[in-house]
Design a protein around this motif. Structure first.
Motif, mmCIF file in Angstrom:
data_model
loop_
_atom_site.group_PDB
_atom_site.id
_atom_site.type_symbol
_atom_site.label_atom_id
_atom_site.label_comp_id
_atom_site.label_asym_id
_atom_site.label_seq_id
_atom_site.Cartn_x
_atom_site.Cartn_y
_atom_site.Cartn_z
ATOM 1 N N THR A 95 1.628 57.382 -39.934
ATOM 2 C CA THR A 95 1.453 57.593 -38.494
ATOM 3 C C THR A 95 2.799 57.493 -37.796
ATOM 4 O O THR A 95 3.597 56.605 -38.097
ATOM 5 N N VAL A 96 3.049 58.415 -36.877
ATOM 6 C CA VAL A 96 4.280 58.421 -36.102
ATOM 7 C C VAL A 96 3.909 58.263 -34.624
ATOM 8 O O VAL A 96 3.044 58.986 -34.118
ATOM 9 N N VAL A 97 4.544 57.294 -33.956
ATOM 10 C CA VAL A 97 4.217 57.011 -32.562
ATOM 11 C C VAL A 97 5.465 57.118 -31.696
ATOM 12 O O VAL A 97 6.541 56.665 -32.087
ATOM 13 N N ASP A 98 5.291 57.729 -30.533
ATOM 14 C CA ASP A 98 6.373 57.769 -29.548
ATOM 15 C C ASP A 98 5.745 57.692 -28.162
ATOM 16 O O ASP A 98 5.066 58.629 -27.728
ATOM 17 N N GLY A 99 5.968 56.584 -27.472
ATOM 18 C CA GLY A 99 5.403 56.415 -26.137
ATOM 19 C C GLY A 99 3.892 56.428 -26.165
ATOM 20 O O GLY A 99 3.249 55.649 -26.878
ATOM 21 N N GLU A 104 -1.028 61.340 -36.465
ATOM 22 C CA GLU A 104 -1.513 60.719 -37.698
ATOM 23 C C GLU A 104 -1.629 61.800 -38.769
ATOM 24 O O GLU A 104 -2.330 62.801 -38.592
ATOM 25 N N VAL A 105 -0.920 61.603 -39.861
ATOM 26 C CA VAL A 105 -0.957 62.543 -40.977
ATOM 27 C C VAL A 105 -1.715 61.885 -42.120
ATOM 28 O O VAL A 105 -1.341 60.804 -42.581
ATOM 29 N N TYR A 199 -4.080 64.457 -37.031
ATOM 30 C CA TYR A 199 -4.859 63.918 -35.920
ATOM 31 C C TYR A 199 -3.899 63.530 -34.798
ATOM 32 O O TYR A 199 -2.864 62.910 -35.044
ATOM 33 N N PHE A 200 -4.267 63.895 -33.581
ATOM 34 C CA PHE A 200 -3.408 63.662 -32.428
ATOM 35 C C PHE A 200 -4.076 62.651 -31.493
ATOM 36 O O PHE A 200 -5.277 62.739 -31.224
ATOM 37 N N TRP A 201 -3.273 61.716 -30.986
ATOM 38 C CA TRP A 201 -3.802 60.665 -30.128
ATOM 39 C C TRP A 201 -2.954 60.528 -28.866
ATOM 40 O O TRP A 201 -1.748 60.755 -28.897
ATOM 41 N N TRP A 210 -6.240 54.137 -27.181
ATOM 42 C CA TRP A 210 -5.875 55.431 -27.752
ATOM 43 C C TRP A 210 -7.121 56.320 -27.821
ATOM 44 O O TRP A 210 -8.169 55.904 -28.278
ATOM 45 N N THR A 211 -6.964 57.573 -27.391
ATOM 46 C CA THR A 211 -8.049 58.549 -27.440
ATOM 47 C C THR A 211 -7.591 59.759 -28.241
ATOM 48 O O THR A 211 -6.496 60.273 -28.020
ATOM 49 N N ARG A 212 -8.427 60.173 -29.164
ATOM 50 C CA ARG A 212 -8.039 61.316 -29.996
ATOM 51 C C ARG A 212 -8.104 62.606 -29.191
ATOM 52 O O ARG A 212 -9.062 62.863 -28.464
ATOM 53 N N ILE A 213 -7.067 63.423 -29.347
ATOM 54 C CA ILE A 213 -7.028 64.745 -28.741
ATOM 55 C C ILE A 213 -7.599 65.727 -29.770
ATOM 56 O O ILE A 213 -7.009 65.916 -30.836
ATOM 57 N N GLU A 214 -8.718 66.334 -29.437
ATOM 58 C CA GLU A 214 -9.366 67.224 -30.395
ATOM 59 C C GLU A 214 -9.533 68.621 -29.804
ATOM 60 O O GLU A 214 -10.420 68.843 -28.984
#
Length: 220
Positions: A95-99, A104-105, A199-201, A210-214
């Motif tokens: 998982t890579v987080v920025d701000g 999530e891979v 997966y995008f959050w 955190w809310t998933r962007i789908e």
């Protein structure tokens, strides 16, 4: 023409004139139906043409985004390896987080079959048809229906690994020929491929959740 028809005194008309009038009315009704149908078909064609154009453009955009993302993830994964941010060269999930954004891979190995599974499936279908013909219940035999259902392929045309695995559990319900077919399935289970999902959050600044962007019709 309609006003002329309305002003006609039908009682004063002869039998032939009435027949002619009826024919005219029927023809006008037919012409009206045809006009409405042609108008509907024209609107339908225009509507679907616009939908098709937008859908195809959207699919191209999504396909382009997927290709771009895969290439970017591959490149960034290489940077992470050099920097020591992944455990080893085989790590597929991170998982890579920025701000307030998070990517999530998730990678996993997917089991599959080689060409021997197609041979086994053909043999099994033939076997089940012969079994059904011998059964008192025929096509309504629950064992026949269950086995045929488990042989259904997915939208990609591939046999489902989990479904085929359930066929192994039915060996004691059939004879040695069935067991031989199952051995062929097991021998064919040698193919594995790597699947990678993204997966995008996004984080809510007010509560930190955190809310998933789908990007899906089902989720929007």
């Amino acid at each position: 023409m309609e006003k002329d028809i309305l002003n006609v005194d039908i009682k004063s008309m002869s039998k032939e004139q009435r027949a002619e009038l009826l024919a005219r009315l029927q023809q006008e009704e037919k012409d009206d139906r045809i006009a409405r149908r042609e108008a509907y078909e024209a609107l339908r064609g225009e509507f679907l043409h616009e939908v098709k154009a937008k859908v195809e453009a959207l699919v191209d955009d999504v396909r382009g985004f997927k290709k771009w993302l895969e290439e970017e993830v591959d490149g960034f994964t290489g940077v992470m390896k050099e920097y020591g941010q992944v455990k080893n060269g085989e790590q597929m999930t991170y998982t890579v987080v920025d701000g307030d954004f998070k990517l999530e891979v998730k990678g996993n190995k997917v089991k599959g079959f080689d060409e021997r599974a197609d041979m086994a499936a053909e043999r099994l279908i033939d076997y089940l048809k012969r079994y059904m013909q011998r059964s008192d219940k025929g096509a309504d035999d629950p064992m026949y229906q269950m086995a045929m259902t488990l042989l259904e392929r997915n939208k990609m045309g591939d046999l489902d690994y989990k479904s085929i695995s359930k066929l192994y559990e039915l060996e004691d319900k059939f004879d040695g020929e069935y067991a031989d077919i199952m051995r062929l399935f097991k021998e064919a289970n040698v193919v594995q491929r790597n699947a990678r999902n993204y997966y995008f959050w996004k984080r809510n600044p007010e509560n930190g959740v955190w809310t998933r962007i789908e990007p899906s019709f089902c989720r929007l």
